[in-house]
Design a protein around this motif. Structure first.
Motif, PDB file in Angstrom:
ATOM      1  N   THR B  30     101.233  36.793  51.640  1.00 49.04           N
ATOM      2  CA  THR B  30     100.381  36.761  53.006  1.00 49.04           C
ATOM      3  C   THR B  30      99.197  37.261  52.862  1.00 49.04           C
ATOM      4  OG1 THR B  30     102.547  36.849  54.271  1.00 49.04           O
ATOM      5  CG2 THR B  30     100.427  37.204  55.294  1.00 49.04           C
ATOM      6  N   THR B  55      94.787  32.995  65.209  1.00 46.58           N
ATOM      7  CA  THR B  55      94.303  32.217  64.017  1.00 46.58           C
ATOM      8  C   THR B  55      92.675  32.088  63.946  1.00 46.58           C
ATOM      9  OG1 THR B  55      95.009  30.293  64.806  1.00 46.58           O
ATOM     10  CG2 THR B  55      96.446  31.363  63.299  1.00 46.58           C
ATOM     11  N   ARG B  69      97.276  28.215  57.982  1.00 48.99           N
ATOM     12  CA  ARG B  69      98.294  28.320  56.930  1.00 48.99           C
ATOM     13  C   ARG B  69      98.718  27.100  56.486  1.00 48.99           C
ATOM     14  NH1 ARG B  69     101.455  32.824  55.961  1.00 48.99           N
ATOM     15  NH2 ARG B  69     100.977  33.752  58.031  1.00 48.99           N
ATOM     16  N   SER B  72      96.234  25.748  54.032  1.00 49.09           N
ATOM     17  CA  SER B  72      95.600  26.956  53.219  1.00 49.09           C
ATOM     18  C   SER B  72      94.085  27.173  53.275  1.00 49.09           C
ATOM     19  CB  SER B  72      96.112  27.062  51.894  1.00 49.09           C
ATOM     20  OG  SER B  72      97.518  27.009  51.638  1.00 49.09           O
TER      21      SER B  72
END
Lengths: 110, 113
Positions: B30, B55, B69, B72
């Motif tokens: 992570t 986020t 996420r 990426s």
């Protein structure tokens, strides 16, 4: 607050000469780092020290040695300078969440 | 392999225009994500960081970044660029329990008056 202090700011060496880049931090950080910055390559880690008394190699350690003299100071030594070591060198110290950088040393090897 | 990619080497925008700088990473754990700014002849200054939670993170100088996420990515944005934002911007990734950051190669921003 001084933060991370590097000396010297500029240096010109002849091939084969040696020198030591000095770095000191006054933030009581355990971790300290030496990076080199070259155009188009970002920052590459040379050596780091996770705590006083320990040092480890980074991505590009060849041609360099380091000393973690005490918690404040982390020096980088070039034993026999080569033109490929012409670069800008940055020292940094870190908390768990943030790195603090010095102003850099611009080294030219001729 | 762990890596950070900043696909744009140079970006030029007009003063007052919006800005987005791209950053993609490859990291097994992570990630902790960072954006740094470097003005000419200076060291690197932290703009913002993401560890967990919301986020969309806010930073200094009016910058923000969004962690995605699934893609990426950790792109840096500013709604209205000022001439003083001309600098080089670096994305970096690290992780809890490690001592190393991985830096991208940087994006140099030019601002037109």
């Amino acid at each position: 607050n001084a933060g991370v202090t590097q000396t010297p700011k500029f240096q010109v060496l002849k091939t084969g000469q040696s020198m030591t880049l000095q770095c000191a931090q006054d933030m009581n950080h355990n971790s300290m780092y030496w990076y080199r910055q070259d155009p188009g390559m970002g920052l590459r880690l040379i050596y780091y020290s996770a705590s006083e008394g320990t040092t480890d190699k980074g991505e590009v350690p060849n041609g360099y040695n380091v000393s973690r003299l005490n918690k404040r100071e982390f020096s980088l030594r070039l034993e026999s300078a080569a033109p490929s070591q012409t670069s800008v060198y940055f020292c940094a110290s870190r908390t768990n969440t943030e790195a603090f950088f010095g102003q850099g040393t611009r080294l030219t090897v001729v | 392999a762990q890596s950070v990619t900043q696909p744009d080497i140079h970006i030029t925008v007009s003063e007052g225009a919006s800005l987005e700088l791209r950053c993609n990473y490859s990291y097994g754990a992570t990630p902790y994500l960072f954006w740094y700014v470097q003005s000419p002849g200076q060291g690197l200054q932290l703009l913002l960081k993401y560890f967990s939670g919301d986020t969309l993170v806010q930073g200094i100088k009016g910058f923000e970044a969004e962690f995605k996420r699934s893609q990426s990515s950790f792109n840096l944005r500013k709604p209205s660029v000022h001439w003083s934002d001309a600098a080089e911007y670096f994305c970096a990734v690290g992780a809890a329990g490690t001592y190393k950051y991985i830096f991208g190669t940087g994006t140099r921003l030019k601002v037109l008056a």
